[in-house]
Design a protein around this motif. Structure first.
Motif, PDB file in Angstrom:
ATOM      1  N   HIS A  35       0.841  -1.212   0.000  1.00  0.00           N
ATOM      2  CA  HIS A  35       0.000   0.000   0.000  1.00  0.00           C
ATOM      3  C   HIS A  35       0.871   1.255   0.000  1.00  0.00           C
ATOM      4  O   HIS A  35       0.596   2.210  -0.729  1.00  0.00           O
ATOM      5  N   LEU A  36       1.902   1.262   0.822  1.00  0.00           N
ATOM      6  CA  LEU A  36       2.803   2.408   0.893  1.00  0.00           C
ATOM      7  C   LEU A  36       3.472   2.657  -0.457  1.00  0.00           C
ATOM      8  O   LEU A  36       3.524   3.793  -0.942  1.00  0.00           O
ATOM      9  N   LEU A  37       3.978   1.603  -1.075  1.00  0.00           N
ATOM     10  CA  LEU A  37       4.671   1.752  -2.349  1.00  0.00           C
ATOM     11  C   LEU A  37       3.723   2.234  -3.446  1.00  0.00           C
ATOM     12  O   LEU A  37       4.113   3.037  -4.294  1.00  0.00           O
ATOM     13  N   ARG A  38       2.477   1.766  -3.439  1.00  0.00           N
ATOM     14  CA  ARG A  38       1.508   2.215  -4.439  1.00  0.00           C
ATOM     15  C   ARG A  38       1.125   3.681  -4.245  1.00  0.00           C
ATOM     16  O   ARG A  38       0.656   4.325  -5.179  1.00  0.00           O
ATOM     17  N   SER A  39       1.318   4.223  -3.051  1.00  0.00           N
ATOM     18  CA  SER A  39       0.935   5.614  -2.780  1.00  0.00           C
ATOM     19  C   SER A  39       1.983   6.619  -3.246  1.00  0.00           C
ATOM     20  O   SER A  39       1.720   7.819  -3.260  1.00  0.00           O
ATOM     21  N   GLN A  40       3.153   6.149  -3.605  1.00  0.00           N
ATOM     22  CA  GLN A  40       4.210   7.064  -4.023  1.00  0.00           C
ATOM     23  C   GLN A  40       3.899   7.687  -5.381  1.00  0.00           C
ATOM     24  O   GLN A  40       3.455   7.008  -6.299  1.00  0.00           O
ATOM     25  N   VAL A  41       4.149   8.978  -5.482  1.00  0.00           N
ATOM     26  CA  VAL A  41       3.882   9.711  -6.715  1.00  0.00           C
ATOM     27  C   VAL A  41       5.144   9.714  -7.573  1.00  0.00           C
ATOM     28  O   VAL A  41       6.243   9.960  -7.080  1.00  0.00           O
ATOM     29  N   VAL A  42       4.965   9.455  -8.836  1.00  0.00           N
ATOM     30  CA  VAL A  42       6.087   9.501  -9.774  1.00  0.00           C
ATOM     31  C   VAL A  42       6.330  10.963 -10.154  1.00  0.00           C
ATOM     32  O   VAL A  42       5.401  11.674 -10.524  1.00  0.00           O
ATOM     33  N   THR A  43       7.575  11.393 -10.025  1.00  0.00           N
ATOM     34  CA  THR A  43       7.953  12.755 -10.391  1.00  0.00           C
ATOM     35  C   THR A  43       8.894  12.680 -11.581  1.00  0.00           C
ATOM     36  O   THR A  43       9.908  11.984 -11.528  1.00  0.00           O
ATOM     37  N   SER A  44       8.565  13.384 -12.630  1.00  0.00           N
ATOM     38  CA  SER A  44       9.395  13.346 -13.833  1.00  0.00           C
ATOM     39  C   SER A  44      10.683  14.140 -13.620  1.00  0.00           C
ATOM     40  O   SER A  44      10.739  15.043 -12.786  1.00  0.00           O
ATOM     41  N   ALA A  45      11.681  13.812 -14.397  1.00  0.00           N
ATOM     42  CA  ALA A  45      12.954  14.538 -14.347  1.00  0.00           C
ATOM     43  C   ALA A  45      12.751  16.018 -14.681  1.00  0.00           C
ATOM     44  O   ALA A  45      13.431  16.881 -14.117  1.00  0.00           O
ATOM     45  N   GLU A  46      11.792  16.305 -15.536  1.00  0.00           N
ATOM     46  CA  GLU A  46      11.522  17.687 -15.918  1.00  0.00           C
ATOM     47  C   GLU A  46      10.951  18.497 -14.760  1.00  0.00           C
ATOM     48  O   GLU A  46      11.112  19.715 -14.699  1.00  0.00           O
ATOM     49  N   ASP A  47      10.262  17.831 -13.830  1.00  0.00           N
ATOM     50  CA  ASP A  47       9.656  18.527 -12.690  1.00  0.00           C
ATOM     51  C   ASP A  47      10.627  18.741 -11.531  1.00  0.00           C
ATOM     52  O   ASP A  47      10.366  19.567 -10.648  1.00  0.00           O
ATOM     53  N   LEU A  48      11.733  18.041 -11.504  1.00  0.00           N
ATOM     54  CA  LEU A  48      12.657  18.137 -10.368  1.00  0.00           C
ATOM     55  C   LEU A  48      13.153  19.553 -10.094  1.00  0.00           C
ATOM     56  O   LEU A  48      13.204  19.965  -8.933  1.00  0.00           O
ATOM     57  N   PRO A  49      13.501  20.339 -11.101  1.00  0.00           N
ATOM     58  CA  PRO A  49      13.986  21.700 -10.810  1.00  0.00           C
ATOM     59  C   PRO A  49      12.964  22.593 -10.109  1.00  0.00           C
ATOM     60  O   PRO A  49      13.332  23.594  -9.502  1.00  0.00           O
ATOM     61  N   SER A  50      11.690  22.241 -10.172  1.00  0.00           N
ATOM     62  CA  SER A  50      10.666  23.062  -9.514  1.00  0.00           C
ATOM     63  C   SER A  50      10.495  22.700  -8.041  1.00  0.00           C
ATOM     64  O   SER A  50       9.765  23.378  -7.323  1.00  0.00           O
TER      65      SER A  50
END
Length: 108
Positions: A35-50
């Protein structure tokens, strides 16, 4: 997630078998872990600088399981980077982990 949801053992010597043993020895509830692992949000490399939240990226010196932690720290605008002894599973058992966290927190 693959390991947490598995109903049969993985082949000995594989990363998955090591993770299963870690979960079993630590008494980790596989349903809760899934359940914990499924709750993680994927963040794209393009979004990291923000993402400007102060962040400490720590990885074991022998941790090559999930890409480059150093590259992740460089992609985050307000990140610091620390390498400690160990691999993906054993680094959390090293006293250097606490030392790195305390040192980083001491800057605030």
């Amino acid at each position: 997630l693959e390991v947490a949801e598995a109903t049969t053992p993985f082949a000995p010597g594989t990363a998955q078998a090591f993770a299963q043993a870690f979960m079993r020895q630590g008494g980790i509830d596989s349903v809760a872990a899934a359940h914990l692992l499924r709750s993680q949000v994927v963040t794209s490399a393009e979004d990291l600088p923000s993402l400007d939240t102060p962040t400490l990226v720590i990885a074991g010196a022998d941790d090559n399981d999930n890409g480059s932690a150093e590259a992740l720290s460089q992609a985050l605008p307000n990140a610091s980077w620390a390498r400690i002894p160990g691999n993906h599973m054993t680094a959390v058992t090293k006293p250097e982990l606490g030392t790195a966290i305390a040192g980083w927190l001491g800057h605030f």
